[in-house]
Scaffold this motif. Structure first.
Motif, mmCIF file in Angstrom:
data_model
loop_
_atom_site.group_PDB
_atom_site.id
_atom_site.type_symbol
_atom_site.label_atom_id
_atom_site.label_comp_id
_atom_site.label_asym_id
_atom_site.label_seq_id
_atom_site.Cartn_x
_atom_site.Cartn_y
_atom_site.Cartn_z
ATOM 1 N N UNK A 1 7.238 -9.328 4.690
ATOM 2 C CA UNK A 1 5.941 -8.819 4.712
ATOM 3 C C UNK A 1 4.928 -9.638 5.719
ATOM 4 N N UNK A 2 5.252 -10.877 5.838
ATOM 5 C CA UNK A 2 4.244 -11.824 6.638
ATOM 6 C C UNK A 2 4.686 -11.376 8.051
ATOM 7 N N UNK A 3 5.899 -11.097 8.389
ATOM 8 C CA UNK A 3 6.192 -10.821 9.879
ATOM 9 C C UNK A 3 5.525 -9.437 10.193
ATOM 10 N N UNK A 4 5.543 -8.431 9.669
ATOM 11 C CA UNK A 4 4.998 -7.338 9.738
ATOM 12 C C UNK A 4 3.419 -7.465 9.827
ATOM 13 N N UNK A 5 2.815 -8.167 9.016
ATOM 14 C CA UNK A 5 1.445 -8.516 9.136
ATOM 15 C C UNK A 5 0.848 -9.079 10.273
ATOM 16 N N UNK A 6 1.979 -9.892 10.721
ATOM 17 C CA UNK A 6 1.629 -10.785 12.315
ATOM 18 C C UNK A 6 1.610 -9.834 13.149
ATOM 19 N N UNK A 7 2.616 -8.782 13.385
ATOM 20 C CA UNK A 7 2.706 -8.191 14.358
ATOM 21 C C UNK A 7 1.725 -6.813 14.514
ATOM 22 N N UNK A 8 1.162 -6.317 13.254
ATOM 23 C CA UNK A 8 0.721 -5.282 13.353
ATOM 24 C C UNK A 8 -0.808 -5.272 13.783
ATOM 25 N N UNK A 9 -1.210 -4.180 14.618
ATOM 26 C CA UNK A 9 -2.294 -3.970 15.144
ATOM 27 C C UNK A 9 -3.419 -3.022 13.972
ATOM 28 N N UNK A 10 -2.317 -2.105 13.530
ATOM 29 C CA UNK A 10 -2.885 -1.171 12.378
ATOM 30 C C UNK A 10 -1.779 -1.446 11.156
ATOM 31 N N UNK A 11 -2.160 -1.916 9.988
ATOM 32 C CA UNK A 11 -1.320 -2.282 8.957
ATOM 33 C C UNK A 11 -1.799 -1.303 7.528
ATOM 34 N N UNK A 12 -0.623 -0.685 7.415
ATOM 35 C CA UNK A 12 -0.760 0.080 6.066
ATOM 36 C C UNK A 12 -0.361 -0.670 5.029
ATOM 37 N N UNK A 13 -1.030 -0.672 3.939
ATOM 38 C CA UNK A 13 -0.718 -1.111 2.512
ATOM 39 C C UNK A 13 -0.099 -0.024 1.822
ATOM 40 N N UNK A 14 1.307 0.086 1.735
ATOM 41 C CA UNK A 14 1.826 1.351 1.228
ATOM 42 C C UNK A 14 2.647 1.268 0.162
ATOM 43 N N UNK A 15 2.306 0.045 -1.053
ATOM 44 C CA UNK A 15 2.792 -0.181 -2.076
ATOM 45 C C UNK A 15 2.005 0.333 -3.069
ATOM 46 N N UNK A 16 2.939 0.027 -4.412
ATOM 47 C CA UNK A 16 2.375 0.538 -5.598
ATOM 48 C C UNK A 16 1.236 -0.196 -6.020
ATOM 49 N N UNK A 17 0.137 0.246 -6.597
ATOM 50 C CA UNK A 17 -1.124 -0.499 -6.971
ATOM 51 C C UNK A 17 -1.073 -1.677 -7.453
ATOM 52 N N UNK A 18 -0.054 -1.925 -8.516
ATOM 53 C CA UNK A 18 0.020 -3.015 -9.252
ATOM 54 C C UNK A 18 0.687 -4.073 -8.581
ATOM 55 N N UNK A 19 0.958 -3.906 -7.183
ATOM 56 C CA UNK A 19 1.666 -4.885 -6.327
ATOM 57 C C UNK A 19 0.788 -5.406 -5.503
ATOM 58 N N UNK A 20 -0.391 -4.988 -5.504
ATOM 59 C CA UNK A 20 -1.625 -5.167 -4.383
ATOM 60 C C UNK A 20 -1.823 -6.902 -4.349
ATOM 61 N N UNK A 21 -2.248 -7.523 -5.415
ATOM 62 C CA UNK A 21 -2.433 -8.753 -5.582
ATOM 63 C C UNK A 21 -1.495 -9.550 -5.067
ATOM 64 N N UNK A 22 -0.058 -9.308 -5.452
ATOM 65 C CA UNK A 22 1.056 -10.003 -5.110
ATOM 66 C C UNK A 22 0.924 -10.076 -3.553
#
Length: 267
Positions: free
Chosen positions: A57-78
């Motif tokens: 996940x960290x690699x995707x976050x580093x690369x992205x200019x536009x980053x979608x958070x497309x996980x279930x709500x209960x996983x957001x904090x993690x």
């Protein structure tokens, strides 16, 4: 679009959006990176779309200019705790989760972020999604334009106040499931009257598609379009009378409002 688009989470909704983006030609497969937990999903994303798929996940976050958070709500904090120090100040984050408010997401990142809260639906894969967007105060008009370009690439989108987002979930985010149920019921009736099932699904689905396009393209009230089909003493009004007798409207309204309340309860 010449930006890298990242997806944290590679489930059904992310897959629908990725497919829609690629099908529209808005971005090339080399511009998309998506993450998933399981090797099975990673392989599916890679083989299906030809994009970069990773468990990092960290690699995707580093690369992205536009980053979608497309996980279930209960996983957001993690997830946010994993990536918050990797997200660049200029990166625009787009959340598609129900129940996750702008305020809650901003607090989780513990820093200023550009944030769009969005609610698409799975017809994105067919280029016919209906999406709603709202932004926080850090997004510029150019940021919103970029977000709308992405969502318009696989359907239609409109901006709404965040207070309307739960209503959006009821009327469009979850509603494809209601429509599939209606199509299945229509097909079941046709099968009961002797039509082969595959043909019954085609007749039912195309009729729903055509009816929806009539509403959108003519901008005529649905009631008026219904009246135009109901000839006096004819077959259609007989069917409509039974639907009214059996409470179709009340069932739809009650179900949709229950959906909206569930979304509110998740906030």
């Amino acid at each position: 679009m010449d930006k890298i688009i990242g997806f944290i989470g590679g489930g059904n909704m992310a897959g629908a959006m990725i497919g829609g983006i690629l099908k529209s030609g808005l971005a090339a497969k080399e511009q998309i990176i998506a993450t998933a937990k399981t090797e099975k999903t990673l392989t599916s994303l890679s083989e299906r779309f030809g994009i970069t798929a990773t468990a990092d996940n960290r690699e995707a976050a580093r690369q992205a200019d536009i980053l979608f958070l497309a996980v279930k709500p209960y996983l957001f904090s993690e997830i946010i705790s994993q990536i918050k120090d990797c997200v660049r100040p200029e990166t625009m984050i787009i959340s598609i989760a129900a129940g996750q408010t702008i305020e809650k997401i901003e607090a989780a990142f513990e820093k200023n972020i550009k944030l769009v809260r969005a609610m698409p639906n799975t017809p994105a894969l067919a280029g016919e999604a209906m999406s709603a967007l709202c932004t926080n105060g850090n997004c510029t008009e150019a940021d919103l334009a970029d977000a709308m370009t992405i969502f318009n690439s696989f359907g239609k989108c409109e901006t709404v106040p965040e207070t309307m987002m739960d209503t959006v979930i009821g009327v469009s985010g979850s509603s494809p499931a209601y429509v599939y149920l209606f199509i299945e019921a229509m097909a079941d009736a046709a099968v009961a009257d002797g039509m082969p099932r595959a043909q019954a699904y085609k007749f039912a689905a195309q009729s729903v598609l055509g009816a929806a396009k009539m509403v959108l393209e003519t901008e005529t009230h649905p009631g008026a379009l219904k009246d135009a089909v109901c000839s006096p003493g004819g077959t259609t009004i007989e069917a409509v009378a039974i639907l009214e007798q059996q409470g179709l409207r009340n069932a739809v309204i009650s179900a949709q409002r229950a959906c909206v309340q569930k979304s509110r309860d998740m906030t």
